[in-house]
Design an enzyme around this catalytic site. Structure first.
Site, mmCIF file in Angstrom:
data_model
loop_
_atom_site.group_PDB
_atom_site.id
_atom_site.type_symbol
_atom_site.label_atom_id
_atom_site.label_comp_id
_atom_site.label_asym_id
_atom_site.label_seq_id
_atom_site.Cartn_x
_atom_site.Cartn_y
_atom_site.Cartn_z
ATOM 1 N N LYS A 15 25.232 -44.178 -2.214
ATOM 2 C CA LYS A 15 24.730 -42.848 -1.831
ATOM 3 C C LYS A 15 23.415 -42.492 -2.541
ATOM 4 O O LYS A 15 22.570 -41.810 -1.976
ATOM 5 C CB LYS A 15 25.770 -41.775 -2.151
ATOM 6 C CG LYS A 15 26.950 -41.736 -1.193
ATOM 7 C CD LYS A 15 27.823 -40.543 -1.545
ATOM 8 C CE LYS A 15 29.015 -40.424 -0.646
ATOM 9 N NZ LYS A 15 29.788 -39.202 -0.877
ATOM 10 N N ASP B 219 28.004 -33.849 3.428
ATOM 11 C CA ASP B 219 29.127 -33.335 2.621
ATOM 12 C C ASP B 219 29.015 -31.817 2.451
ATOM 13 O O ASP B 219 30.024 -31.115 2.416
ATOM 14 C CB ASP B 219 29.146 -33.996 1.229
ATOM 15 C CG ASP B 219 29.721 -35.405 1.281
ATOM 16 O OD1 ASP B 219 30.420 -35.717 2.268
ATOM 17 O OD2 ASP B 219 29.466 -36.187 0.362
HETATM 18 P P1 NDP Z 1 31.531 -39.942 -8.921
HETATM 19 O O1 NDP Z 1 31.901 -41.303 -9.419
HETATM 20 O O2 NDP Z 1 30.120 -39.633 -8.634
HETATM 21 O O3 NDP Z 1 32.062 -38.852 -9.980
HETATM 22 C C1 NDP Z 1 33.355 -38.904 -10.486
HETATM 23 C C2 NDP Z 1 33.622 -37.703 -11.398
HETATM 24 O O4 NDP Z 1 34.975 -37.766 -11.785
HETATM 25 C C3 NDP Z 1 32.797 -37.704 -12.669
HETATM 26 O O5 NDP Z 1 32.523 -36.393 -13.026
HETATM 27 C C4 NDP Z 1 33.747 -38.354 -13.681
HETATM 28 O O6 NDP Z 1 33.565 -37.901 -15.014
HETATM 29 C C5 NDP Z 1 35.072 -37.808 -13.214
HETATM 30 N N1 NDP Z 1 36.188 -38.688 -13.580
HETATM 31 C C6 NDP Z 1 36.366 -39.972 -13.202
HETATM 32 N N2 NDP Z 1 37.523 -40.443 -13.723
HETATM 33 C C7 NDP Z 1 38.047 -39.438 -14.456
HETATM 34 C C8 NDP Z 1 39.220 -39.329 -15.263
HETATM 35 N N3 NDP Z 1 40.065 -40.344 -15.403
HETATM 36 N N4 NDP Z 1 39.472 -38.143 -15.903
HETATM 37 C C9 NDP Z 1 38.617 -37.083 -15.765
HETATM 38 N N5 NDP Z 1 37.487 -37.151 -15.018
HETATM 39 C C10 NDP Z 1 37.204 -38.313 -14.380
HETATM 40 O O7 NDP Z 1 32.455 -39.718 -7.646
HETATM 41 P P2 NDP Z 1 32.203 -38.679 -6.444
HETATM 42 O O8 NDP Z 1 31.741 -37.411 -7.043
HETATM 43 O O9 NDP Z 1 31.391 -39.299 -5.387
HETATM 44 O O10 NDP Z 1 33.681 -38.515 -5.844
HETATM 45 C C11 NDP Z 1 34.689 -37.752 -6.508
HETATM 46 C C12 NDP Z 1 35.927 -37.665 -5.628
HETATM 47 O O11 NDP Z 1 35.639 -36.944 -4.430
HETATM 48 C C13 NDP Z 1 36.434 -39.030 -5.176
HETATM 49 O O12 NDP Z 1 37.821 -39.051 -5.271
HETATM 50 C C14 NDP Z 1 35.989 -39.126 -3.729
HETATM 51 O O13 NDP Z 1 36.869 -39.930 -2.972
HETATM 52 C C15 NDP Z 1 36.068 -37.676 -3.286
HETATM 53 N N6 NDP Z 1 35.168 -37.381 -2.149
HETATM 54 C C16 NDP Z 1 35.719 -36.857 -1.006
HETATM 55 C C17 NDP Z 1 34.942 -36.528 0.077
HETATM 56 C C18 NDP Z 1 35.558 -35.952 1.314
HETATM 57 O O14 NDP Z 1 34.925 -35.954 2.386
HETATM 58 N N7 NDP Z 1 36.750 -35.410 1.253
HETATM 59 C C19 NDP Z 1 33.468 -36.754 0.064
HETATM 60 C C20 NDP Z 1 32.990 -37.268 -1.215
HETATM 61 C C21 NDP Z 1 33.824 -37.578 -2.267
HETATM 62 P P3 NDP Z 1 32.445 -38.511 -16.021
HETATM 63 O O15 NDP Z 1 31.140 -37.974 -15.542
HETATM 64 O O16 NDP Z 1 32.862 -37.981 -17.325
HETATM 65 O O17 NDP Z 1 32.563 -40.003 -15.882
#
Ligand code: NDP
Length: 464
Positions: free
Chosen positions: A69, A105
């Protein structure tokens, strides 16, 4: 007819719902020349993919998911205001020789909140996570005039960078990064809490996610309005750990599936123009994704029709037997049809029947044993629903087929007159040719030898 080509690219990509969504939309919009495929494109392969689509005259556009992305932006000729602000594109469109980038989105989020009558103007919202999806959320909430948007993230610096960017775009909204313990300092009630982390996606972290979400709801000192909304961006499973925890605390759940559908509808509009009857299309698509068809495959004699009827009864769904439909359509037996018109004619007719019922919710479909050998049928089934392989050992099948009165045309003339060893050999040869596809394509395999049709159906319900 020139075909239009579109993709969803990412890695991994095999579980993407986008092929089903776009096949559904093409079906409902009666677009017959669109070929939409999931493509696993690694980080290293992205430059080659870009070169390929620039040369491809039939290419319309692509959905873009993790991990591309952000990485795709330097390859695009123009990007929308959302992409500039969020730093991520999830849709590209080819216009002439140009590649344009969009972020749908944001639209998906706004549509979802509006659909749930969750109005954020002047209100406080809490977001868990600060990744790409959280940036789209912040942008959407800024657009809608939220008063205060708080982020909880493990990496506070990442949250701070997001906030700095959004604060410059939306000065009316206060964006804040909270440390894990900050909840009790601010008593402004929160109307919406959003999970934008992948927590709860994997069963491995179920216990940890349950504890984490419960802690935020109860122990951090946050104040929520009565019946506040809880929105999880995760869409599979639909009832996530986050939503289940929040519902127990009295929140109203909002599923990520609605957002997925909303962003897909806007993608379609970007590529092909306005959709007729968007709101009914949206609710039909949601219903379809929640209740996609269940297909039963397996060798002849395994009991697909009997199990299918039992399964449909348990689920309260419609049962469709493709062979029975074909007999009804042509007014002759499958055996006569094979003899008079040949296998190619039969496979084509079979595909038309499969397609006819592919994009309806709540149907159980018993397939003929050879349906997966025909590429159009195979592709349609893989996109449209889940496939269950009913398996049985050769002796069970042989015993059942020996008792059948009618002919199985695919076994060839005179099968019923053969000695048992020759029957076994002929069956085995055909079985070996088909078994690979059954095993490779099925989402679930059920060994049926010692089970009643009702027990098999129960196993399917429990495992899917
Ligand atoms: P990113 O990888 O960009 O971000 C992930 C975020 O989650 C970061 O802030 C990360 O924290 C945090 N995180 C990851 N693992 C953990 C954990 N174990 N405990 C606490 N925080 C955690 O992912 P996206 O933002 O692209 O996606 C996030 C979610 O949204 C996904 O599950 C994705 O499938 C969903 N999504 C759904 C969509 C829809 O159409 N319904 C569209 C886009 C996304 P840190 O920065 O500290 O690493």
């Amino acid at each position: 007819m020139t075909r239009k080509e579109a993709f969803v690219i990412g890695s991994p990509i095999s579980h993407s719902l986008s092929p089903a969504i776009f096949a559904f939309l093409a079906n409902r919009q009666q677009v017959t020349d669109l070929e939409y495929k999931a493509r696993d494109v690694s980080i290293e392969a992205l430059p080659d993919f870009i070169e390929e689509i620039k040369l491809n005259q039939n290419f319309v556009g692509s959905n873009v998911t993790i991990p591309h992305k952000e990485a795709i932006i330097p390859y695009l000729d123009q990007v929308s205001a959302e992409v500039q602000a969020i730093g991520a594109a999830n849709v590209i469109q080819k216009k002439g020789s140009l590649l344009l980038g969009y972020n749908t989105d944001v639209y998906g989020i706004l549509q979802t909140l509006q659909g749930q009558a969750c109005f954020v103007a002047g209100a406080r919202v809490l977001i868990l996570g600060a990744g790409g999806a959280a940036r789209a959320l912040a942008y959407a909430l800024g657009l809608k005039g939220a008063k205060q948007v708080d982020f909880i993230n493990r990496d506070l610096k990442r949250a701070q960078a997001l906030i700095d960017k959004m604060a410059s775009l939306f000065p009316r909204t206060e964006f804040r990064a909270l440390s894990q313990e900050d909840g009790s300092r601010d008593k402004t009630p929160i109307i919406l809490m959003i999970n934008a982390t992948p927590l709860g996606l994997s069963l491995k972290d179920e216990l940890h996610s349950k504890a984490y979400f419960r802690d935020i709801c109860r122990n951090r000192g946050f104040t929520f309005i009565k019946n506040a909304h809880a929105f999880d961006l995760i869409y599979k499973p639909e009832k996530t750990v986050f939503l289940a925890s929040a519902q127990r605390e009295g929140f109203q759940p909002i599923s990520g599936l609605a957002m997925l559908v909303g962003q897909a509808l806007q993608t379609w509009q970007i590529w092909f123009g306005l959709l007729e009857g968007v709101s009914s299309l949206q609710s039909d698509l949601l219903d379809y994704l929640r209740n996609q068809p269940l297909y039963l495959t397996g060798f002849m004699g395994v009991g697909k029709s009997t199990v299918g009827a039992a399964l449909a009864k348990i689920l309260g769904w419609q049962f469709i037997d493709i062979d029975a439909l074909i007999v009804q359509e042509v007014g002759m037996s499958i055996s006569d049809l094979f003899q008079q018109k040949g296998e190619n004619y039969f496979r084509d007719l079979e595909f038309k029947m499969i397609l006819k019922y592919a994009f309806y919710p709540r149907v159980v479909v018993a397939l003929g044993g050879g349906a997966l050998t025909y590429a159009p049928s195979r592709d349609c089934i893989r996109k449209a629903g889940q496939l269950v392989y009913l398996s049985a050992n050769m002796e069970t099948l042989l015993g059942r087929l020996a008792k059948e009165p009618g002919q199985r045309p695919i076994l060839g003339a005179g099968f019923s007159d053969l000695a048992i060893d020759d029957k076994r050999l002929r069956l085995m040869t055909l079985f070996k040719a088909r078994e690979g596809a059954y095993n490779k394509l099925a989402d679930l395999k059920v060994v049926t030898d010692d089970l009643t049709p009702e027990e098999i159906a129960q196993q399917i319900v429990q495992n899917l």
